[in-house]
Design a protein around this motif. Sequence first.
Motif, short mmCIF file in Angstrom:
data_model
loop_
_atom_site.label_atom_id
_atom_site.label_comp_id
_atom_site.label_asym_id
_atom_site.label_seq_id
_atom_site.Cartn_x
_atom_site.Cartn_y
_atom_site.Cartn_z
N GLY A 169 0.70 -1.49 0.42
CA GLY A 169 0.52 -0.02 -0.13
C GLY A 169 0.94 1.01 0.57
N ALA A 170 2.08 1.78 -0.23
CA ALA A 170 3.03 1.85 0.21
C ALA A 170 2.83 3.31 -1.21
N ILE A 171 3.13 4.87 -1.17
CA ILE A 171 3.28 5.49 -1.74
C ILE A 171 4.84 5.99 -2.11
N SER A 172 5.39 6.03 -3.59
CA SER A 172 6.52 6.42 -3.53
C SER A 172 6.61 7.46 -4.32
N VAL A 173 7.20 8.81 -2.73
CA VAL A 173 7.42 9.71 -2.94
C VAL A 173 8.89 10.03 -2.57
N PRO A 174 10.02 10.24 -3.54
CA PRO A 174 11.29 10.17 -3.49
C PRO A 174 11.65 11.47 -1.96
N GLY A 175 13.13 10.85 -1.13
CA GLY A 175 13.14 12.15 -0.15
C GLY A 175 13.20 13.28 -0.44
N ALA A 176 13.17 14.39 -1.16
CA ALA A 176 13.00 15.30 -1.10
C ALA A 176 11.76 16.54 -1.92
N GLU A 177 10.51 15.63 -2.67
CA GLU A 177 9.35 15.73 -3.08
C GLU A 177 8.15 15.65 -1.42
N LEU A 178 8.72 15.38 -0.33
CA LEU A 178 8.02 14.46 0.73
C LEU A 178 7.05 16.22 1.41
N VAL A 179 7.99 17.05 1.28
CA VAL A 179 7.73 18.21 2.02
C VAL A 179 6.72 19.31 0.65
N LEU A 180 7.18 19.22 -0.27
CA LEU A 180 6.32 19.18 -2.06
C LEU A 180 4.57 18.61 -1.70
N ARG A 181 4.95 17.19 -1.69
CA ARG A 181 3.60 16.33 -2.02
C ARG A 181 3.14 15.49 -0.88
N ALA A 182 3.62 16.00 0.65
CA ALA A 182 2.54 15.34 1.91
C ALA A 182 1.51 15.59 2.37
N ARG A 183 1.28 17.54 1.78
CA ARG A 183 -0.29 17.81 1.74
C ARG A 183 -1.27 17.31 1.18
N ALA A 184 -0.90 17.29 -0.16
CA ALA A 184 -1.81 17.00 -1.01
C ALA A 184 -2.10 14.99 -0.96
N GLU A 254 1.39 26.45 0.26
CA GLU A 254 2.17 26.40 1.84
C GLU A 254 3.49 25.34 2.36
N ALA A 255 3.57 24.30 1.07
CA ALA A 255 5.27 23.85 0.99
C ALA A 255 6.35 25.03 1.23
N ALA A 256 5.91 26.04 0.38
CA ALA A 256 7.20 26.36 0.07
C ALA A 256 8.09 27.37 1.10
N ALA A 257 7.28 28.16 1.80
CA ALA A 257 6.32 28.86 3.07
C ALA A 257 7.13 28.21 4.22
N ARG A 258 7.03 27.13 4.33
CA ARG A 258 7.24 26.36 5.44
C ARG A 258 8.97 25.66 5.16
N ALA A 259 9.59 25.26 3.81
CA ALA A 259 10.33 25.18 3.29
C ALA A 259 11.38 26.85 2.67
N ARG A 260 11.18 28.09 3.50
CA ARG A 260 11.78 29.02 3.41
C ARG A 260 12.00 28.65 4.80
N GLU A 261 11.33 28.82 6.34
CA GLU A 261 11.06 28.96 6.98
C GLU A 261 12.79 27.66 7.81
#
Length: 536
Positions: A169-184, A254-261
């Motif tokens: 059941g796992a979904i492939s989300v390579p590491g750097a994609e996590l913060v960008l895609r997790a909320r979706a 939202e992800a960009a704002a989190r990443a900037r901080e």
Amino acid sequence: MPANTPAPSLPATACERVREALLARREIALVDVREEEPFARGHPLFAANLPFGRIELDAWTRIPRLDTDIVVYDDGEGLAEAAARRLQALGYTNVSLLAGGLQGWRAAGGELFIDVNVPSKSFGELVESVRHTPSLPAQEVQALLAGGADVVVLDVRRFDEYRTMSIPGAISVPGAELVLRARALAPDPATRIVVNCAGRTRSIIGTQSLVNAGLPNPVAALRNGTIGWLLAGQALDHGAGRRAGPVDAAQRAEAAARAREVAGRAGVRLASAADLQRFLAEAGRTTYRFDVRTPEEFEAGHLTGFRSAPGGQLVQETDHGAPVRGARIVLVDDDGVRARMTGSWLAQMGWETWVLQADSAQFVERGPVPARTPQPEGPLAWVTPARLADWLQGAAGETAVLDFSPSARYVAGHIQGAWFVLRSQLAQALQVIPMARRYVLACGDSTLARHAARDVAALRPDAEVLVLEGGNAAWAAAGLPLESGETRLASPRIDRYRRPYEGTQASPAAMQAYLDWEFGLVAQLARDGTHGFRVI
């Protein structure tokens, strides 16, 4: 220099001077020229593995500045001096030998680390020890999934690794994609997110990325990854293809704002195009340029001069991507998330890290970036696949085919009758292979074979030495016969260390031993003392 004049001796660099450079963060490349398996049996923390046989193929890309301080060593195999001479022939002007080689490092009190990608793995263990990164054991995650709990499992490895084996059941989300895609993937803040890799490092870094970014969901790493899953006696999926979907504009913002901080707290700086040009013109400094988006995005369009290095893998493999410790790293993406999150980890690992402000309209280069490799010295003789096929039908002992492909590729499929040969073991291999009137050299596209031709000719001066046009790829495209397996190994398969966390073939004892080693890395870091890591 007259032909009979001996080459000047190579300078030696004391182990203490290497340590001083690492502590001062001066640029230095400590290069281990053995094959990957012996390298993985023991090496200094920041040693980079650049096997002797691949120097022409990889050096200019991995060590781009020709006056880099390069210190070369082996463990008594006799490769270091020849490798140093080869680097000098490629134009490197500041090459020396590590005094005493690996034994000298050990005798000087230097710590030796086993396995590969050790800077990243030891850093991951340090992060967990400092931040107490949350994790769940395999049995608990299995129970959540079986009970229909509100949980998503995100696999942060490369997609090809995920395809090999994954948590059901796992979904492939390579590491750097996590913060960008997790909320979706988990829009409800109550949804639990479980992050996994094969072992520990990428799941720790991925989980902590979501924690650092302030995601409202409960987040935990799958403790010990797929190794822990297997050791718990639980079944894995094979061949899964679930991937993260698109991200809408609000989620991206939202992800960009989190990443900037997060990047700001880690000390990542923003670079303009003018800054980048200034970096590249600066004498005495190495600037690595990496595009941390997915390989598919990179090939669809990228900036000139940047190499594809998906962010999660770059953090995992800093020793491969940036072997010059103390260098500057400039990252780019098109969303303001992936480069900043990747940069936040590199900065904590002691790298001077910048994120380039770029407009995606500037991403005009397409396709893969060809490797920078020198032309082989001297003329080459070539043979077509069809002509080689005719020769192989002739008398026995007339023609020997030497395949310089990676051993895994050789085993998957090679020219019928070809011998697997490591260039670093060429002299020994030619003692195994029956003498022939002619030797035909090949590999995937014959790039490495071209560079090996002069070596073979020197060892077999009375034989004809030729290179296969188009390599094994051309042979296969012509429909000529292939075979698979370890049919003719003239060299041992030491070109790649067999990682205990790959596939499902490692024994439970080997997998547990690997985990036990990872648990001990924080103490080993402290004994070594050169790492310069900090954890925000």
